[in-house]
Scaffold this active site. Structure first.
Site, PDB file in Angstrom:
ATOM      1  N   GLU A 124     -55.728  11.463 -12.244  1.00 47.28           N
ATOM      2  CA  GLU A 124     -54.668  12.468 -12.165  1.00 47.28           C
ATOM      3  C   GLU A 124     -53.465  11.826 -11.485  1.00 47.28           C
ATOM      4  OE1 GLU A 124     -54.311  17.146 -10.719  1.00 47.28           O
ATOM      5  OE2 GLU A 124     -55.555  15.749  -9.553  1.00 47.28           O
ATOM      6  N   GLU A 226     -45.383  23.339  -8.460  1.00 46.99           N
ATOM      7  CA  GLU A 226     -46.636  23.755  -7.831  1.00 46.99           C
ATOM      8  C   GLU A 226     -46.364  24.326  -6.442  1.00 46.99           C
ATOM      9  OE1 GLU A 226     -51.218  22.128  -7.183  1.00 46.99           O
ATOM     10  OE2 GLU A 226     -49.743  20.955  -8.318  1.00 46.99           O
ATOM     11  N   GLU A 684     -45.619  45.178  23.131  1.00 43.96           N
ATOM     12  CA  GLU A 684     -45.814  46.262  22.172  1.00 43.96           C
ATOM     13  C   GLU A 684     -46.327  47.501  22.896  1.00 43.96           C
ATOM     14  OE1 GLU A 684     -47.160  43.960  18.144  1.00 43.96           O
ATOM     15  OE2 GLU A 684     -48.561  43.896  19.836  1.00 43.96           O
TER      16      GLU A 684
END
EC number: 3.2.1.8
Length: 802
Positions: A124, A226, A684
């Site tokens: 590849e 990709e 928070e």
């Protein structure tokens, strides 16, 4: 591909991409395990989406296609020629030359390449033309085979192995061959205009010459986009196999009249410098009030900033002047090192010291060698800056390479110089041309989409479109002033292009959209003297620095609530006082959604300054906006800064919402949407119990540091002050000027944006309790400050948690 983890959805897919990219609406596939193939106009194409994940699209044409991806695991879209039925070696096909014209917008881990396979033996291959935030194929298990110059571009030749992995012949073990450009043809989070050719056969020849087996039969040659756990899009306008671009033979760079081959003052961005290893390189402040770059995220001591040197210009055995100015502001003293990485005649990687200097905290130093000789036989030259005994972040400015004896680009003054900061100071108005027409970056007398495009071209390719660019219609100083319409006075950024587009679609009524603090002509000039301020109500403390005590009497009942917190520090490095009716360093998020568990779209009408305070509200959804991945039912308010802030003390005056299923917050955040690791520090207040506050933080995506603290009061009934002191080795949280909790393990180190938001949750009932749909709900904020010098409260150091 690199196994990065995408933990927080990007703030928005850039307006620039949505306006410029697509001329047709592609077919969209939602969360399906897609592998689609076909032929059109003599071209083979394929779209593949792994693991049924995210939202993907591909719209193929004859020698062209568009594609996009978001929230994916692994995605590819490719088009080219299939040679498999001929069963021949590549040499039988003559000179294979692929020409492309592509608009490529990576947002995270992605690359654009020429791609294919051979059979017998199975192999590849990749010829990589550009990438996003990670250069493939990485370094783990990768062998280097030197470099090659083809079509005027220099590529690294590399080989990696895949063991028992999917292939065109099923699950097999096979090699991967790589040609990777030494300088990426693309930049992350930017629309890149890429037009070039790739002489594929010459790459095959170079691999064979390097000793790689090229005896197999050619399977395919394709242009491939990709992405891995990222977002992005591409408009492949044309692919052809007939060459068609005349690529002249490369020539060495000629020195200018002062002897410089390369000089980079970073006024237009990062230039050709990039992060080495895990390091990130971002435009920032530089030496003596100019621009420079900030190098962060160094997970190892060899990580830093690097640039590839042209071997036609910088030759083995010859002597040059190389250097840069550097500064760190986080440790008492470190050694900086300028290093040359190269491959010797035997193919072995070497690292040669160019220069080492010691730098005290906050001190700019010259890291240069006016007479450095490149080792004999050296190829694959990479010049980089590292800090061998530390992982500290650092700043750079004035990088250069010149003939032997050339002076450094920056002459470092012997006097003390204040270190640069990523937050805005209060500069005086710069000298230079005045604005002739706001938004007219190309100086054609009008304001239209071409001005936004021109700014993006200037940022993406300064060699062509910079002030001294090769294009006839390159950027001018007048254009830079006209185009600086977002945070005017801060220089051209992508935000300016977005502001122009917002103006064109009437999302804002006029330009400029905003001014950098100190540049608004309606404001009086303010001093830039750095003052350390201790804020108390009764005493004054004097240290070795200039120290004053300021008591600020807050106006009562802003937004209908009493102020029971400590006063605002009026001498902090950054002050955004919403009681004045102005947003300061902040702007409202508008028209996008985070994804789970945020059951809301952010809209600017949910973030308003009114009645002497900032009001962030939860309400019904204002529009018919839809998102294929996540379709929230409500609207929420969020305020955030454009600028990034680092170590120091952060504080706000807040009154929280009281209702099951909602959150009122104050925090810093950076992540993949900023081309950074996910680092976050949180305060928070959960609406289910407003007598408690939750502290938390994330370092490179790793959390689980939650701590609930009993306040002793109801935070929904009055304003109180909440803050945290972020230092390299700890985070200390404060309530009403008193330290109440401290963390010392795995502390975040990446600068982030300051944010506040109000939102309802979904699928997190065990944390927040179920939201009952009650609207409207509103959290109120009087002010936000950031002090670079850290906390100044008299109770500093108390830690009831031990």
């Amino acid at each position: 591909m690199k196994k990065s983890i995408f933990k927080r959805y990007a703030a928005a897919v850039g307006l620039m991409a949505s306006v410029l990219m697509f001329t047709a609406v592609p077919t969209t596939s939602n969360a399906a395990d897609d592998q689609k193939t076909g032929k059109v106009g003599g071209f083979d194409w394929e779209m593949w989406n792994q693991n049924y994940t995210g939202t993907v699209s591909m719209n193929p044409g004859a020698g062209s296609f568009t594609c996009s991806w978001s929230g994916i695991e692994n995605f590819l879209a490719r088009m080219g020629k299939n040679y498999d039925d001929q069963k021949k070696n590549y040499k039988a096909f003559g000179d294979i030359v692929l020409t492309y014209d592509v608009e490529y917008t990576p947002r995270g881990n992605s690359y654009m390449c020429i791609y294919g396979w051979t059979r017998n033996p199975l192999m590849e291959y990749y010829i990589v033309e550009g990438w996003g935030d990670w250069e493939p194929p990485g370094n783990d298990g990768v062998d280097n085979f030197g470099t090659t110059t083809i079509d005027g571009k220099t590529y690294k030749i590399r080989k990696s192995m895949r063991y028992n992995q999917p292939s065109i012949e099923g699950t097999k073990t096979f090699p991967q061959y790589w040609s990777v450009r030494t300088t990426s043809g693309s930049r992350n989070n930017t629309t890149n205009y890429m037009k070039d050719q790739v002489s594929v056969t010459k790459h095959f020849d170079a691999w064979s010459k390097a000793g790689l087996d090229m005896s197999g039969t050619l399977y395919e040659v394709s242009l491939n986009i990709e992405g891995y756990r990222s977002n992005g899009s591409a408009n492949v306008k044309s692919i052809s196999f007939d060459g068609g671009i005349d690529i002249p033979d490369p020539e060495p760079i000629k020195p200018d009249e002062n002897g410089y081959y390369l000089k980079e003052n970073f006024e237009s961005g990062e230039g050709n410098w990039s992060g080495r290893g895990s390091a990130k390189v971002k435009s920032s402040s530089g030496y003596d009030g100019t621009k420079g770059i900030f190098v962060s995220g160094r997970e190892d001591t060899w990580n830093g900033a690097s640039i590839n040197l042209d071997e036609l210009t910088f030759k083995a055995g010859e002597t040059y002047s190389l250097g840069t100015a550097v500064m760190q502001d986080f440790e008492s003293s470190v050694d900086f090192k300028l290093t040359l990485q190269y491959t010797d005649a035997d193919g072995k990687e070497n690292y040669d010291e160019v220069k080492t200097v010691t730098a005290a905290k906050g001190q700019w130093v010259d890291l240069s060698n006016s007479s450095y000789t490149i080792p004999s036989g050296a190829t694959g030259l990479v010049l980089y800056v590292e800090v061998p005994e530390s992982k500290t972040d650092f700043y750079m400015d004035g990088a250069y390479a010149g003939v032997k004896g050339t002076k450094p680009l920056i002459s470092i003054s012997s006097q003390s110089v204040d270190p640069p900061v990523t937050e805005p100071t209060n500069p005086t108005n710069p000298t230079g041309p005045s604005v002739t027409k706001w938004g007219d970056a190309n100086c054609d007398g009008g304001v239209d989409l071409s001005d936004a495009i021109f700014i993006m071209q200037f940022l993406a390719n300064p060699n062509k479109y910079g002030l001294t660019g090769t294009e006839t219609n390159h950027m001018t100083n007048q254009g830079k002033v006209n185009g600086d319409v977002c945070e005017h006075g801060s220089g051209l950024t992508e935000d300016d292009a977005v502001s122009i587009q917002k103006y064109l679609i009437r999302a804002i009524s006029e330009l400029p959209e905003s001014y950098l603090e100190g540049h608004d002509p309606s404001k009086t000039t303010t001093t830039t003297t750095r003052i350390t301020t201790t804020t108390t109500t009764t005493t004054t403390t004097t240290t070795s620095k200039t120290t004053t005590t300021t008591t600020t009497t807050s106006p009562a009942m802003h937004g209908g609530y009493r102020d029971l917190g400590t006063p605002m520090n009026t001498s902090a490095t950054m002050i955004s006082d919403f009681r004045t009716g102005k947003a300061g360093d902040f702007f409202a998020s508008d028209g996008w959604t985070n994804g789970k568990p945020f059951d809301c779209w952010w809209y600017k009408r949910n973030a308003v300054i009114n009645d002497g305070c900032l009001q962030l509200s939860i309400d019904q959804k204002w529009t018919n906006d839809k998102n294929p991945d996540w379709d929230p039912r409500y609207s929420g308010g969020e305020f955030r800064t454009n600028n990034f802030y680092h170590y120091g003390y952060y504080e706000c005056s807040m009154q929280a919402m009281k209702n099951d299923g909602v959150v009122s917050s104050f925090f810093t955040y950076t992540g993949p949407s900023d081309d950074n690791p996910w680092d976050e520090i949180d305060i928070e207040i959960l609406g289910k119990n407003t007598t408690q506050v939750q502290f938390n933080y994330y370092t490179n995506g790793q959390g689980k540091h939650e701590k609930l603290y009993d306040l002793g009061f109801d935070s929904s009934e009055a304003y109180h002050t909440y803050g945290f002191d972020w230092q390299p080795n700890y985070i200390a949280w404060y309530v009403d000027g008193r330290e109440v909790y401290r963390a010392t393990q795995d502390i975040p180190k990446t600068p982030g944006k300051i944010m506040m938001n109000a939102w309802p949750g979904l699928t997190v009932d065990d944390w927040l309790k179920a939201f009952n749909g009650r609207t409207p709900l509103t959290a109120h904020y009087q002010w936000v400050t950031y002090n670079k010098n850290g906390v100044q409260h008299s109770s500093q150091g108390q830690n009831p948690w031990g």
